[in-house]
Design a protein around this motif. Structure first.
Motif, short mmCIF file in Angstrom:
data_model
loop_
_atom_site.label_atom_id
_atom_site.label_comp_id
_atom_site.label_asym_id
_atom_site.label_seq_id
_atom_site.Cartn_x
_atom_site.Cartn_y
_atom_site.Cartn_z
N VAL A 1 0.85 -1.19 0.00
CA VAL A 1 0.00 0.00 0.00
C VAL A 1 0.89 1.24 0.00
O VAL A 1 2.05 1.19 0.38
CB VAL A 1 -0.92 0.03 1.24
N VAL A 2 0.32 2.36 -0.46
CA VAL A 2 1.07 3.62 -0.42
C VAL A 2 1.29 3.97 1.04
O VAL A 2 0.34 4.01 1.83
CB VAL A 2 0.29 4.75 -1.12
N PRO A 3 2.52 4.18 1.43
CA PRO A 3 2.79 4.45 2.85
C PRO A 3 2.04 5.69 3.35
O PRO A 3 1.95 6.70 2.68
CB PRO A 3 4.30 4.68 2.88
N ALA A 4 1.52 5.55 4.54
CA ALA A 4 0.76 6.65 5.17
C ALA A 4 1.65 7.87 5.36
O ALA A 4 1.17 8.99 5.29
CB ALA A 4 0.20 6.19 6.51
N ARG A 5 2.93 7.65 5.58
CA ARG A 5 3.84 8.77 5.79
C ARG A 5 3.91 9.66 4.55
O ARG A 5 3.96 10.88 4.64
CB ARG A 5 5.23 8.26 6.17
N TYR A 6 3.88 9.04 3.38
CA TYR A 6 3.88 9.81 2.13
C TYR A 6 2.60 10.64 2.03
O TYR A 6 2.63 11.80 1.66
CB TYR A 6 4.00 8.86 0.93
N ARG A 7 1.46 10.04 2.39
CA ARG A 7 0.20 10.78 2.37
C ARG A 7 0.21 11.90 3.40
O ARG A 7 -0.38 12.96 3.19
CB ARG A 7 -0.96 9.82 2.57
N MET A 8 0.89 11.68 4.52
CA MET A 8 1.01 12.74 5.52
C MET A 8 1.83 13.90 4.96
O MET A 8 1.48 15.07 5.17
CB MET A 8 1.65 12.23 6.81
N LEU A 9 2.91 13.60 4.26
CA LEU A 9 3.71 14.66 3.63
C LEU A 9 2.85 15.48 2.68
O LEU A 9 2.95 16.71 2.65
CB LEU A 9 4.90 14.06 2.88
N GLN A 10 1.98 14.82 1.92
CA GLN A 10 1.09 15.53 1.02
C GLN A 10 0.11 16.41 1.80
O GLN A 10 -0.17 17.54 1.38
CB GLN A 10 0.32 14.54 0.14
N ALA A 11 -0.40 15.92 2.91
CA ALA A 11 -1.33 16.70 3.73
C ALA A 11 -0.63 17.93 4.31
O ALA A 11 -1.21 19.02 4.35
CB ALA A 11 -1.92 15.84 4.85
N VAL A 12 0.60 17.76 4.75
CA VAL A 12 1.36 18.90 5.30
C VAL A 12 1.63 19.92 4.19
O VAL A 12 1.51 21.13 4.41
CB VAL A 12 2.67 18.42 5.97
N ASP A 13 1.97 19.44 3.01
CA ASP A 13 2.20 20.35 1.88
C ASP A 13 0.93 21.14 1.55
O ASP A 13 0.99 22.35 1.33
CB ASP A 13 2.68 19.59 0.65
N ALA A 14 -0.22 20.47 1.51
CA ALA A 14 -1.49 21.15 1.22
C ALA A 14 -1.80 22.20 2.29
O ALA A 14 -2.22 23.32 1.97
CB ALA A 14 -2.62 20.14 1.11
N PHE A 15 -1.57 21.85 3.55
CA PHE A 15 -1.79 22.80 4.64
C PHE A 15 -0.86 24.00 4.48
O PHE A 15 -1.29 25.16 4.63
CB PHE A 15 -1.56 22.14 6.01
N VAL B 1 0.58 25.29 1.79
CA VAL B 1 0.19 26.15 0.66
C VAL B 1 -1.03 27.00 1.04
O VAL B 1 -1.05 28.20 0.81
CB VAL B 1 -0.08 25.29 -0.60
N ALA B 2 -2.03 26.37 1.64
CA ALA B 2 -3.25 27.11 2.00
C ALA B 2 -2.97 28.13 3.10
O ALA B 2 -3.49 29.26 3.05
CB ALA B 2 -4.34 26.14 2.43
N ALA B 3 -2.18 27.76 4.10
CA ALA B 3 -1.87 28.69 5.19
C ALA B 3 -1.08 29.89 4.67
O ALA B 3 -1.37 31.03 5.03
CB ALA B 3 -1.09 27.96 6.29
N ARG B 4 -0.11 29.62 3.81
CA ARG B 4 0.67 30.72 3.23
C ARG B 4 -0.23 31.65 2.43
O ARG B 4 -0.15 32.87 2.55
CB ARG B 4 1.79 30.16 2.35
N SER B 5 -1.12 31.07 1.62
CA SER B 5 -2.03 31.88 0.83
C SER B 5 -2.93 32.72 1.72
O SER B 5 -3.13 33.92 1.48
CB SER B 5 -2.88 30.96 -0.06
N HIS B 6 -3.45 32.11 2.78
CA HIS B 6 -4.32 32.84 3.70
C HIS B 6 -3.58 33.99 4.38
O HIS B 6 -4.08 35.12 4.44
CB HIS B 6 -4.90 31.89 4.74
N LEU B 7 -2.39 33.71 4.87
CA LEU B 7 -1.64 34.75 5.58
C LEU B 7 -1.18 35.88 4.66
O LEU B 7 -1.01 37.01 5.11
CB LEU B 7 -0.42 34.13 6.28
N ASN B 8 -1.01 35.55 3.39
CA ASN B 8 -0.56 36.57 2.44
C ASN B 8 -1.72 37.19 1.67
O ASN B 8 -1.51 37.85 0.65
CB ASN B 8 0.47 35.97 1.47
N GLY B 9 -2.94 36.95 2.15
CA GLY B 9 -4.10 37.61 1.56
C GLY B 9 -4.62 36.94 0.30
O GLY B 9 -5.25 37.60 -0.51
N GLY B 10 -4.34 35.65 0.15
CA GLY B 10 -4.82 34.92 -1.03
C GLY B 10 -6.33 34.83 -1.07
O GLY B 10 -7.01 34.92 -0.06
#
Length: 177
Positions: A147-161, A163-172
């Motif tokens: 199976v795709v390792p959960a740790r890889y999926r966690m890395l993707q979740a952290v990356d998505a967070f 990007v969204a947090a940076r956009s929010h803080l910078n007025g995206g």
């Protein structure tokens, strides 16, 4: 006409006064959000670093008393112990940091923080059930599709967070506050 001018001046004064109050309040809130997002990213990245399979293997090998290239007969024991090392990495710091994001962040950021927590739990669950990299190695050795390792999926979740947090803080525009 004088009455109209006085009403307009009064309304303008109220708007200006509200803006003078809301500006500093918004700045303080934005700073609290920035600190909450940074704390979650720090906790998540610390968790990711401590659950790296190489780190877990080194710890397991030191516990077993074997080196990287010696005693292949003990590799299964080392893999099992490495999975336990990974399962023992505390998730509480990620959960605590995410709970502050739930309070401070807009809905979309809170959902992404929840996704980070969820995937952290999956990493721990995989380690406990043997589906982590040790389980991947076992699956490959047995001719099964891992199976795709959960740790890889966690890395993707952290990356998505991130990007969204940076956009929010910078007025995206893609995250409402």
């Amino acid at each position: 006409m004088a009455l109209f001018a006085s009403v307009a001046a009064y309304a303008a004064g109220r708007v200006q006064g509200r803006g003078a109050y809301q500006g500093p309040v918004a700045a303080v809130r934005r700073q609290h959000q920035r600190e909450a997002y940074a704390a979650l990213l720090t906790a998540a990245n610390t968790y990711i670093n401590h659950t790296d399979w190489g780190v877990c293997l080194r710890e397991a090998r030191s516990q077993v008393g074997t080196t990287v290239f010696s005693d292949e007969s003990r590799e299964q024991e080392v893999n099992q112990r490495a999975a336990r090392v990974r399962a023992d990495v505390p998730v509480a710091p990620v959960r605590a940091a995410a709970s502050v994001v739930f309070l401070e962040g807009p809905e979309r950021i809170a959902e992404l923080a929840q996704s980070v927590v969820h995937h952290t739990d999956l990493v721990r669950g995989d380690a406990r059930s043997g589906n982590g990299p040790g389980g991947v190695l076992t699956a490959l050795a047995e001719g099964r599709q891992p199976v795709v390792p959960a740790r890889y999926r966690m890395l993707q979740a952290v990356d998505a967070f991130t990007v969204a947090a940076r956009s929010h803080l910078n007025g995206g525009d893609n995250v409402s506050s």
